[in-house]
Design a protein around this motif. Sequence first.
Motif, PDB file in Angstrom:
ATOM      1  N   HIS A  41       0.873  -1.173   0.000  1.00  0.00           N
ATOM      2  CA  HIS A  41       0.000   0.000   0.000  1.00  0.00           C
ATOM      3  C   HIS A  41       0.910   1.223   0.000  1.00  0.00           C
ATOM      4  O   HIS A  41       1.562   1.514   0.998  1.00  0.00           O
ATOM      5  CB  HIS A  41      -0.925  -0.013   1.217  1.00  0.00           C
ATOM      6  CG  HIS A  41      -2.092   0.900   1.069  1.00  0.00           C
ATOM      7  ND1 HIS A  41      -3.338   0.631   1.566  1.00  0.00           N
ATOM      8  CD2 HIS A  41      -2.202   2.098   0.427  1.00  0.00           C
ATOM      9  CE1 HIS A  41      -4.168   1.630   1.255  1.00  0.00           C
ATOM     10  NE2 HIS A  41      -3.492   2.522   0.572  1.00  0.00           N
ATOM     11  N   SER A  43       2.313   4.949   0.190  1.00  0.00           N
ATOM     12  CA  SER A  43       1.969   6.232   0.819  1.00  0.00           C
ATOM     13  C   SER A  43       1.878   7.262  -0.303  1.00  0.00           C
ATOM     14  O   SER A  43       2.413   7.046  -1.416  1.00  0.00           O
ATOM     15  CB  SER A  43       3.061   6.641   1.814  1.00  0.00           C
ATOM     16  OG  SER A  43       4.252   6.908   1.106  1.00  0.00           O
ATOM     17  N   ALA A  44       1.236   8.387  -0.015  1.00  0.00           N
ATOM     18  CA  ALA A  44       1.166   9.454  -1.016  1.00  0.00           C
ATOM     19  C   ALA A  44       2.577   9.946  -1.349  1.00  0.00           C
ATOM     20  O   ALA A  44       2.882  10.259  -2.508  1.00  0.00           O
ATOM     21  CB  ALA A  44       0.289  10.597  -0.508  1.00  0.00           C
ATOM     22  N   THR A  46       5.410   8.230  -1.369  1.00  0.00           N
ATOM     23  CA  THR A  46       6.094   7.274  -2.249  1.00  0.00           C
ATOM     24  C   THR A  46       5.491   7.296  -3.653  1.00  0.00           C
ATOM     25  O   THR A  46       6.214   7.271  -4.654  1.00  0.00           O
ATOM     26  CB  THR A  46       6.030   5.855  -1.649  1.00  0.00           C
ATOM     27  OG1 THR A  46       6.601   5.912  -0.350  1.00  0.00           O
ATOM     28  CG2 THR A  46       6.788   4.858  -2.489  1.00  0.00           C
ATOM     29  N   ALA A  68      -2.372   5.890  -4.012  1.00  0.00           N
ATOM     30  CA  ALA A  68      -2.239   5.616  -2.575  1.00  0.00           C
ATOM     31  C   ALA A  68      -3.576   5.200  -1.954  1.00  0.00           C
ATOM     32  O   ALA A  68      -3.662   4.990  -0.744  1.00  0.00           O
ATOM     33  CB  ALA A  68      -1.688   6.857  -1.873  1.00  0.00           C
TER      34      ALA A  68
END
Length: 140
Positions: A41, A43-44, A46, A68
């Motif tokens: 999942h 992250s914004a 990444t 994300a």
Amino acid sequence: MATERTLSIIKPDATKRNLTGKIVAKFEDAGLRVVASKRIHLSAATAGEFYAEHKARGFYGELVAYMASEPVVVQVLEGENAIAKNREVMGATDPAAAADGTIRKEFALSKGENSVHGSDSPEAAAREISFFFSGLELVG
Ligand code: ADP
């Protein structure tokens, strides 16, 4: 033709609709082999770093939030001409323009929520594979 590796992402709209297996089958049927795979999942932060080249484009914020929003499956695909082959199996960015039989024609919801990502050049493939995987995780 050379054996290549390319980075594929099964995007949130597809993992959410339980389409992972159907999409992987399309790659395998086209002669591509999954040599690394993980469900994560993003992250914004990444997702934003991964798509940094699109920062100036109007859809960047929407793209980062979408990537994300749900888990993704990141994979390394290997095969003859894998980069172009994967792009062929994916189909055009906009599902309305994608050819019959392609993943995006069959599964994508829109130009943004278009089910899959694939590296578009050898340079992008090298960068994107090392973004997600260490050499030890690639098992041919
Ligand atoms: P591709 O994924 O086919 O290589 P691009 O590199 O042009 O396409 O764009 C990257 C991703 O950004 C697309 O796959 C899609 O998810 C999103 N995107 C592209 N164009 C748009 C748009 N006009 N509106 C919303 N999202 C878009």
